[in-house]
Design a protein around this motif. Structure first.
Motif, PDB file in Angstrom:
ATOM      1  N   ILE A  34       3.342  10.326 -11.433  1.00  0.00           N
ATOM      2  CA  ILE A  34       4.188  10.758 -12.538  1.00  0.00           C
ATOM      3  C   ILE A  34       3.332  11.575 -13.505  1.00  0.00           C
ATOM      4  CG2 ILE A  34       5.773   8.814 -12.342  1.00  0.00           C
ATOM      5  CD1 ILE A  34       4.357   7.478 -14.677  1.00  0.00           C
ATOM      6  N   ASP A  38       5.080  11.476 -19.085  1.00  0.00           N
ATOM      7  CA  ASP A  38       5.922  10.353 -18.679  1.00  0.00           C
ATOM      8  C   ASP A  38       5.191   9.027 -18.892  1.00  0.00           C
ATOM      9  OD1 ASP A  38       8.099   8.999 -17.713  1.00  0.00           O
ATOM     10  OD2 ASP A  38       7.761   9.480 -15.601  1.00  0.00           O
ATOM     11  N   LYS A  41       5.308   8.295 -22.640  1.00  0.00           N
ATOM     12  CA  LYS A  41       6.662   7.900 -23.053  1.00  0.00           C
ATOM     13  C   LYS A  41       6.984   6.482 -22.602  1.00  0.00           C
ATOM     14  CE  LYS A  41       8.681  12.552 -23.157  1.00  0.00           C
ATOM     15  NZ  LYS A  41       9.617  13.484 -22.487  1.00  0.00           N
ATOM     16  N   ARG A  42       6.548   6.139 -21.393  1.00  0.00           N
ATOM     17  CA  ARG A  42       6.818   4.800 -20.882  1.00  0.00           C
ATOM     18  C   ARG A  42       6.030   3.750 -21.679  1.00  0.00           C
ATOM     19  NH1 ARG A  42       9.590   4.470 -16.069  1.00  0.00           N
ATOM     20  NH2 ARG A  42      10.070   6.500 -15.123  1.00  0.00           N
TER      21      ARG A  42
END
Length: 345
Positions: A34, A38, A41-42
């Protein structure tokens, strides 16, 4: 918010060894296929829903020359909540739990090398101020394992055995000489890391270093045993690990060196220590176990008993969490607390 499979894989990676590179989130993303954005953000999501407490450097208290111990105290049940609040006021108390035993309040306590009062006097004051009926100081006599890594994927059975890749007694620094730059770095990296593409650069700028200098220094602290690792610390219960069992074992002293490594080898055993015994406390070996249920913990304790041959043991479950935080090194709060109680010297 829903937790996806990839989030659990990410949580496992973050608990292990956060990459000591300029762009750590990019490297983590490459392992999960990923993007860097990402990953960030996760992590932001996982912090928002209280799965992640913080991401920071983890230091070894004894390598830092702090004196520390597990402390057990006994109270009437009607007084334990107010007692815990008094105990929590000391800045060196990081974990404080109510447990199912005559000694029903268990906390960790650390004091700095320049403490005026010292550990024993501090315990004496806390016992007096909180009106404890009894107290036991249970320092680590030998560390066999420390390192909480909760398997969020469900791939590992609670009784899974791991290779010897965890921090133990031989890793503790005995003779490291701290410099001013060490203090400056530790003060910064013990705090929650910024969720930016280059967190080490942002931290380094606060200290007057460049990114590569900071990373090189952190690797040096790790090689000397001062820093155990950089990692994410999770909220155990929020992450699904609702049972916390402190397994205490009546192991003959001449058998500890043989038995402790067998117990420490289990992934779900996060801590394994030898501690002193007392006439009213015969347990010489401690194992901490985190499970999704009490049954999971009990099953593992039974397995540990079977493989070790030790049948005299107890499981002290935490029934209430009063405090859980990270120890702050080089904090003036210690002096403030000791100044308040200096009349007790």
């Amino acid at each position: 918010m829903d937790i996806e499979k990839i989030d659990n894989e990410l949580l496992n990676l973050l608990q292990s060894n956060f990459p000591l590179v300029e762009e750590p989130f990019l490297e983590i993303g490459s392992k999960l296929s990923i993007s860097e954005s990402d990953v960030i953000k996760r992590i932001e999501k996982l912090k928002k829903i209280n799965y992640i407490r913080q991401i920071s450097a983890i230091f070894d208290t004894r390598s830092m020359k702090y004196k520390s111990s597990l402390i057990a105290m006994s109270y009437d049940d009607s007084e334990i909540d107010s007692a815990a609040q008094i105990i929590n006021q000391h800045p060196g108390v990081t974990h404080n739990y109510k447990r199912n035993h005559f000694y029903n309040l268990w906390f960790t306590l650390a004091v700095p090398p320049d403490s005026i009062l010292g550990l024993e006097k501090t315990v004496e004051i806390l016992k007096s101020e909180s009106n404890a009926k009894s107290a036991r100081i249970l320092p680590t006599l030998k560390l066999f394992k420390i390192g909480v890594k909760l398997d969020m994927t469900g791939k590992d059975d609670i009784s899974t055995v791991e290779e010897k890749k965890f921090y133990g007694e031989s890793d503790i620094s005995k003779d490291y000489v701290f410099q001013d730059i060490d203090t400056d770095i530790i003060k910064e990296v013990q705090e929650d890391f910024p969720l930016t593409s280059k967190p080490f650069t942002e931290i380094a700028n606060k200290i007057g270093l460049d990114c590569n200098e900071l990373i090189s220094h952190l690797k040096g602290l790790k090689s000397h045993g001062i820093m155990r690792r950089v990692a994410a610390i999770l909220h155990h219960r929020k992450a699904g690990f609702r049972a916390n069992a402190m397994g205490v074992w009546d192991v003959p002293i001449d058998q500890i060196e043989q038995i402790a490594p067998k117990m420490a080898a289990f992934k779900s055993v996060s801590h394994c220590y030898r501690r002193p015994t007392y006439p009213d406390w015969p347990y010489s070996l401690f194992t901490m176990i985190h499970g999704r249920s009490a049954k999971d913990c009990n099953d593992l304790l039974k397995k540990l008993s079977d493989i070790s041959g030790i049948t005299k043991y107890d499981a002290l479950y935490s029934s209430k969490e009063y405090k859980k935080t990270r120890l702050k090194y080089f904090s003036k709060e210690y002096l403030d607390w000791e100044t308040k109680y200096k009349k007790a010297i």
